[in-house]
Design an enzyme around this catalytic site. Structure first.
Site, short mmCIF file in Angstrom:
data_model
loop_
_atom_site.label_atom_id
_atom_site.label_comp_id
_atom_site.label_asym_id
_atom_site.label_seq_id
_atom_site.Cartn_x
_atom_site.Cartn_y
_atom_site.Cartn_z
CG ASN A 160 3.60 -3.24 -3.68
OD1 ASN A 160 3.62 -2.84 -2.52
ND2 ASN A 160 2.80 -2.71 -4.58
CD GLU A 257 -3.47 5.49 -0.63
OE1 GLU A 257 -3.98 4.79 -1.52
OE2 GLU A 257 -3.60 6.71 -0.58
CB CYS A 291 -2.29 -0.98 -5.13
SG CYS A 291 -1.40 0.57 -5.35
CD GLU A 470 0.20 7.26 0.82
OE1 GLU A 470 0.59 6.46 -0.04
OE2 GLU A 470 0.54 7.18 2.03
P1 NAD Z 1 -0.12 -6.80 3.93
O1 NAD Z 1 -1.39 -6.18 4.27
O2 NAD Z 1 0.06 -8.25 4.14
O3 NAD Z 1 1.09 -6.10 4.71
C1 NAD Z 1 1.31 -4.70 4.65
C2 NAD Z 1 2.05 -4.27 5.90
O4 NAD Z 1 1.16 -4.40 7.02
C3 NAD Z 1 3.28 -5.11 6.23
O5 NAD Z 1 4.29 -4.27 6.76
C4 NAD Z 1 2.75 -6.06 7.30
O6 NAD Z 1 3.75 -6.54 8.17
C5 NAD Z 1 1.79 -5.13 8.04
N1 NAD Z 1 0.73 -5.81 8.78
C6 NAD Z 1 0.04 -6.91 8.43
N2 NAD Z 1 -0.86 -7.22 9.39
C7 NAD Z 1 -0.74 -6.29 10.37
C8 NAD Z 1 -1.38 -6.07 11.62
N3 NAD Z 1 -2.34 -6.89 12.07
N4 NAD Z 1 -1.01 -5.02 12.36
C9 NAD Z 1 -0.05 -4.17 11.92
N5 NAD Z 1 0.62 -4.34 10.76
C10 NAD Z 1 0.28 -5.39 9.98
O7 NAD Z 1 0.12 -6.41 2.42
P2 NAD Z 1 1.28 -6.87 1.47
O8 NAD Z 1 1.06 -8.29 1.11
O9 NAD Z 1 2.60 -6.47 2.07
O10 NAD Z 1 1.05 -5.93 0.20
C11 NAD Z 1 0.16 -6.25 -0.81
C12 NAD Z 1 -1.13 -5.50 -0.67
O11 NAD Z 1 -0.87 -4.10 -0.54
C13 NAD Z 1 -2.01 -5.66 -1.89
O12 NAD Z 1 -3.34 -5.92 -1.53
C14 NAD Z 1 -1.90 -4.31 -2.57
O13 NAD Z 1 -2.99 -4.00 -3.36
C15 NAD Z 1 -1.74 -3.39 -1.42
N6 NAD Z 1 -1.09 -2.13 -1.86
C16 NAD Z 1 -1.85 -0.98 -1.93
C17 NAD Z 1 -1.25 0.21 -2.39
C18 NAD Z 1 -2.04 1.51 -2.50
O14 NAD Z 1 -1.42 2.56 -2.58
N7 NAD Z 1 -3.34 1.49 -2.52
C19 NAD Z 1 0.09 0.22 -2.74
C20 NAD Z 1 0.80 -0.97 -2.65
C21 NAD Z 1 0.19 -2.14 -2.20
#
Ligand code: NAD
Length: 498
Positions: A160, A257, A291, A470
């Site tokens: 995002n 996060e 998020c 962070e």
């Molecule tokens: P996601 O969890 O699908 O993917 C995030 C990352 O994790 C990607 O690089 C993905 O390839 C990797 N990943 C997924 N499964 C994995 C595994 N089993 N092992 C290792 N790596 C793996 O999330 P998304 O769809 O890319 O992002 C959206 C989510 O991120 C939302 O829920 C949002 O709230 C959250 N987010 C949180 C913050 C924060 O700072 N708290 C910031 C931005 C986004």
């Protein structure tokens, strides 16, 4: 009707992994799909476990020297990265807009300067976090701590806000003396590869490596590599559960996060003019894919109707369209599949009793944009907070508006969600502001504002929103371990063994 903007980006060469400061071509590739059109505009390496292992080896080798670089060298490197970003600021907005649909004006205004600022902040913090002398130890000893880097950090980021997320991982980890392997999202990898290419001459080889690919393959290989000293993850709660399960088996520590459901509690005395602006930014900035979006408004009955009317009118006027067009305020969501998930979640809430006041439809756009993942900014009325809209994270441009009359009830409803990332209170009553701020179960609370995140202000959550912070001084500590040294100053010993 919006015409396709000129200057759409296409990258002809497949982007490699970056290992040990070198491009590491990988025969298998995966497509980078432009959310505004659905076309493939680039290809990135689909890394397997062998490539990931090479990257970890490169990072582990680089750690042996990077860990003992002077703080002055680390500061200079981080500052130089910020300068490079600033000097090339004009290059990034179109790339970010193409990659994940971020409106180009927002990418220029927010993403690029924020990423540079994160590197400058942690250049300063490199010197600010240090060990201490333990006073009160017996006179016969001298006890002190040092802060030690951990080793190779696995930095896993979502799609995002890729540039900002990568900066939030790299800057503190490098300041603390670690080396890093970054795994960007399979849905937005190009900017990370380009960024690491752009700063390659500013760091010794192997200090920052990039592996692209899917979470279940490249990501899993990274988090299960026994040489990883810490996992720093930003992403969804479900992925976090999987990763923590894998990390638990190896006792690898993690910073998490995760998602959020941000509730903004509005008092009867709120200043509605500023509030309306901040709510629009809070929920619709970055296409609502944030998020800590203000995705849920709990409005006192005295102001509820007027607020709902104002926000609905403004949401209907938001310009949705080509993210490369500087006039666009809201671009497409990351993919058609994600747009459809958001839309189905709204359908579910409506079936449960919520009312659509604005949006919840796909805008009609011409030409190439007709295949894009667009969705109108959506406002739902859910007065009693009884539907799933009051607790599920949409991760899209959807605002739920609820009504309250009793402050205890409003706070209880705000807290009755799995997440605990961001919350807010809007009131001119000082006591009410502090009272509610204290009671909200979130890592961050805003009073009479939303989204203000100056560096130094810790970002992170509680409950299902994760752990670790962070963007602040304490973040450097996340990437260090405390080592204590106890020096005996005499030879006297108690008579234990006489
Ligand atoms: P996601 O969890 O699908 O993917 C995030 C990352 O994790 C990607 O690089 C993905 O390839 C990797 N990943 C997924 N499964 C994995 C595994 N089993 N092992 C290792 N790596 C793996 O999330 P998304 O769809 O890319 O992002 C959206 C989510 O991120 C939302 O829920 C949002 O709230 C959250 N987010 C949180 C913050 C924060 O700072 N708290 C910031 C931005 C986004």
């Amino acid at each position: 009707m919006t015409a396709v903007g000129t200057g759409r980006l296409t990258i002809d060469r497949p982007l490699p992994a970056i290992v040990g400061g070198q491009a590491r071509p990988v025969p298998a590739v995966l497509p980078a799909v432009e959310p505004a059109t659905g076309r493939t505009w680039a290809q990135v390496a689909d890394c397997d476990g062998a490539v990931v292992a090479e990257a970890v080896t490169a990072a582990a080798t680089a750690f042996e020297t990077w860990r003992s670089t002077s703080l002055a060298e680390r500061q200079a490197a981080l500052w130089a990265i910020a300068d490079r970003l600033t000097a090339t600021a004009a290059d990034w907005p179109a790339l970010l807009a193409t990659e994940n649909g971020r409106a180009i004006r927002e990418a220029a205004l927010i993403d690029v300067p924020t990423a540079a600022e994160i590197f400058r902040y942690f250049a300063g913090m490199a010197r600010a976090v240090h060990g201490e002398t333990i006073q009160g130890a017996p006179e016969s000893s001298h006890v002190y701590t040092t802060r030690e880097p951990l080793g190779v950090i696995a930095a896993i980021v979502p799609w995002n806000s890729p540039l900002i997320s990568v900066a939030h991982k790299l800057a503190p980890a490098l300041a603390a003396g670690n080396t890093v392997v970054v795994k960007p999202s399979e849905l937005a990898s190009v900017s990370t590869v380009r960024f690491v290419e752009a700063i390659a001459d500013l760091l010794p080889p192997g200090v920052v490596n990039v592996v692209t690919g899917y979470g279940a393959t490249a990501g899993d290989a990274l988090v299960t590599d026994p040489r990883i000293a810490k996992i720093s993850f930003t992403g969804g709660t479900e992925s976090a559960r999987t990763i923590l399960g894998r990390a638990g088996a190896r006792l690898t520590p993690a910073l998490m996060e995760l998602g959020g459901k941000g509730s903004l509690v509005v008092g009867p005395d709120a200043d509605l003019d500023t509030l309306t602006e901040d709510v629009l930014t809070g929920v619709f900035a970055a296409n609502g894919e944030v998020c800590f979006a203000a995705s849920r408004l709990l409005a006192h009955a005295d102001v509820h109707d007027e607020l709902l009317e104002r926000i609905t009118a403004r949401a209907d006027r938001i310009r949705v369209g080509d993210p490369l067009d500087p006039a666009t305020q809201l671009g497409p969501l990351i993919s058609v599949a994600h747009r459809d998930r958001v839309s189905e979640a709204v359908d579910r809430a409506v079936a449960e009793g919520a009312t659509v006041c604005a949006g919840h439809r796909v805008p009609e756009l011409d030409g190439e944009l007709g295949g894009g993942a667009f969705y109108r900014p959506t406002v739902l009325a859910d007065p009693d907070g009884r539907t799933s809209a009051s607790c599920d994270e949409f991760f899209g441009p959807v605002l739920t508006v609820e009504r309250w009359t009793d402050e205890d009830d409003a706070v209880a409803r705000a807290n009755a969600v799995a997440y605990g990332l961001a919350g807010g209170v809007w009131t001119t009553d000082l006591a009410r502001a502090h009272r509610i701020a204290r009671r909200l179960q979130t890592g961050m609370v805003w009073v009479n504002t939303w989204f203000a995140t100056p560096l130094g202000q810790p970002q992170g959550g509680v409950k299902a929103s994760g752990f670790g912070r962070e963007g602040a001084a304490e973040t450097v500590r996340e990437y260090q371990a405390s080592k204590v040294v106890n020096v005996s100053l005499d030879t006297a010993r108690p008579p234990m063994w006489d």
